[in-house]
Design a protein around this motif. Structure first.
Motif, short mmCIF file in Angstrom:
data_model
loop_
_atom_site.label_atom_id
_atom_site.label_comp_id
_atom_site.label_asym_id
_atom_site.label_seq_id
_atom_site.Cartn_x
_atom_site.Cartn_y
_atom_site.Cartn_z
N HIS A 206 128.34 61.48 -46.39
CA HIS A 206 128.12 60.28 -45.58
C HIS A 206 127.73 60.70 -44.17
CE1 HIS A 206 128.73 56.46 -43.58
NE2 HIS A 206 128.81 55.88 -44.76
N HIS B 226 121.41 56.80 -46.40
CA HIS B 226 122.17 55.82 -45.63
C HIS B 226 121.69 55.98 -44.19
CE1 HIS B 226 126.09 53.75 -44.45
NE2 HIS B 226 125.59 54.17 -43.30
N HIS C 291 130.30 51.98 -55.05
CA HIS C 291 131.36 52.98 -54.89
C HIS C 291 132.54 52.64 -55.81
CE1 HIS C 291 129.44 54.59 -51.26
NE2 HIS C 291 129.22 53.34 -50.93
N ASP D 117 126.27 47.82 -52.94
CA ASP D 117 127.04 48.64 -52.00
C ASP D 117 128.52 48.25 -52.04
OD1 ASP D 117 127.55 50.62 -50.12
OD2 ASP D 117 127.10 49.34 -48.41
N LYS E 108 122.94 62.30 -51.85
CA LYS E 108 122.90 61.30 -50.80
C LYS E 108 123.01 61.98 -49.44
CE LYS E 108 125.69 57.79 -48.49
NZ LYS E 108 126.90 56.95 -48.52
N LYS F 295 132.65 57.98 -52.19
CA LYS F 295 133.02 57.39 -50.91
C LYS F 295 133.08 58.48 -49.84
CE LYS F 295 135.85 53.91 -50.70
NZ LYS F 295 137.03 53.01 -50.80
N PRO F 296 133.02 58.11 -48.57
CA PRO F 296 133.21 59.12 -47.52
C PRO F 296 134.49 59.90 -47.77
CG PRO F 296 132.53 57.03 -46.55
CD PRO F 296 132.78 56.76 -48.01
#
Length: 287
Positions: free
Chosen positions: A86, A164, A14, A226, A127, A42-43
């Motif tokens: 996410h 994830h 990230h 990660d 993702k 990123k979230p």
């Protein structure tokens, strides 16, 4: 072989152009021998807010695409964005008053937007996934529906999807879900994987013990840190120099074939990228 003779890809890292080190982290990766990055957004709540509409997803994706452009200017190879949603967003949305079904629909919209970024060019893959922590049955089913929607998008667009998920070694059912929707299981990548995995392609956290297991298993695999790029958690999960360091360690142990598997052959098989053709020499000239 030494590290100057091979591409070195971190498959899941990230960058945070708002609050993090961003370019400094890329420089550290490159200084230690890294050449290529797959950069995950990123979230959304780490960059802006918990995404509840298409415009917020686009804002987050655009920030990541910009960070990737900056990274590519630094690397001897290049970086690619991997964009998506996410899985913990479902909990954020439910806490904010949405039903699990409403949260599912919002997250599927986010994946639709991510798939658009792949089809239009700037992104390489998407993702998705499901929570790695305990949730109630309604949230779990909504999350699985989001993930299966991601498989449909990846199959339709012929691109890969990173996942994830919870920890574990047996994801045969997940791989079957992908294949039922027309997506080859090799294009499903379980991020934060150990060295042993059933079902998807494994992206192994760059831990020496897990890498040794991956080599013993003699299956396609990728390597990742990660890295979170959070100033409050420096080096979490692993720092950006870790994959290059592990590649040096593998080469010193004469695991040249494993390095080629993780950094040349598997990236090409999963994503259709050529890490050798996109690598410039350390002197800045095309090899």
């Amino acid at each position: 072989m030494d590290i100057e003779e091979t591409p070195v890809l971190d498959n899941h890292l990230h960058l945070d152009p708002v609050n993090g080190r961003n370019v400094e982290a890329v420089e550290e990766f490159a200084e230690h021998g890294g050449t290529h990055l797959l950069v995950l957004n990123k979230p959304s709540w780490h960059l802006t807010e918990a995404a509840a509409d298409e415009s917020t997803f686009r804002e987050v994706f655009d920030l990541t695409v910009g960070a990737v452009e900056g990274a590519t200017e630094i690397l001897p190879g290049r970086a690619w964005p991997v964009l998506g949603v996410h899985p913990a967003l479902v909990s954020r949305l439910v806490e904010d008053g949405h039903t699990p079904e409403e949260a599912r629909d919002i997250m599927q919209t986010g994946l639709d937007v991510a798939a658009e970024y792949v089809s239009d060019g700037p992104a390489l893959a998407i993702k998705s996934g499901r929570p790695h922590y305990d949730v109630d049955d309604a949230v779990w089913e909504a999350s699985n529906e989001v993930m299966r929607h991601g498989f449909e998008l990846a199959a339709d667009g012929d691109f890969a999807i990173q996942l994830h998920t919870e920890s574990g070694e047996d994801f045969a059912e997940v791989a079957r879900w992908a294949e039922e929707r027309g997506l080859d299981r090799t294009q499903v990548v379980k991020h934060y994987s150990g060295g042993r995995l059933v079902g998807p392609t494994k992206s192994v956290l760059a831990d020496k013990d897990e890498l040794e297991i991956a080599i013993e298993e003699d299956e396609p695999f990728l390597m990742e840190t990660d890295y979170i790029d959070d100033p409050d958690r420096p080096g979490a999960v692993l720092g950006p120099k870790t994959v290059p360091r592990r590649v040096r360690w593998l080469l010193e142990a004469n695991h040249d074939d494993a390095v080629r598997t993780a950094h040349v052959e598997t990236p090409e098989a999963v994503y259709g990228i050529d890490t050798e053709a996109t690598l410039t020499g350390r002197d800045g000239n095309e090899d």
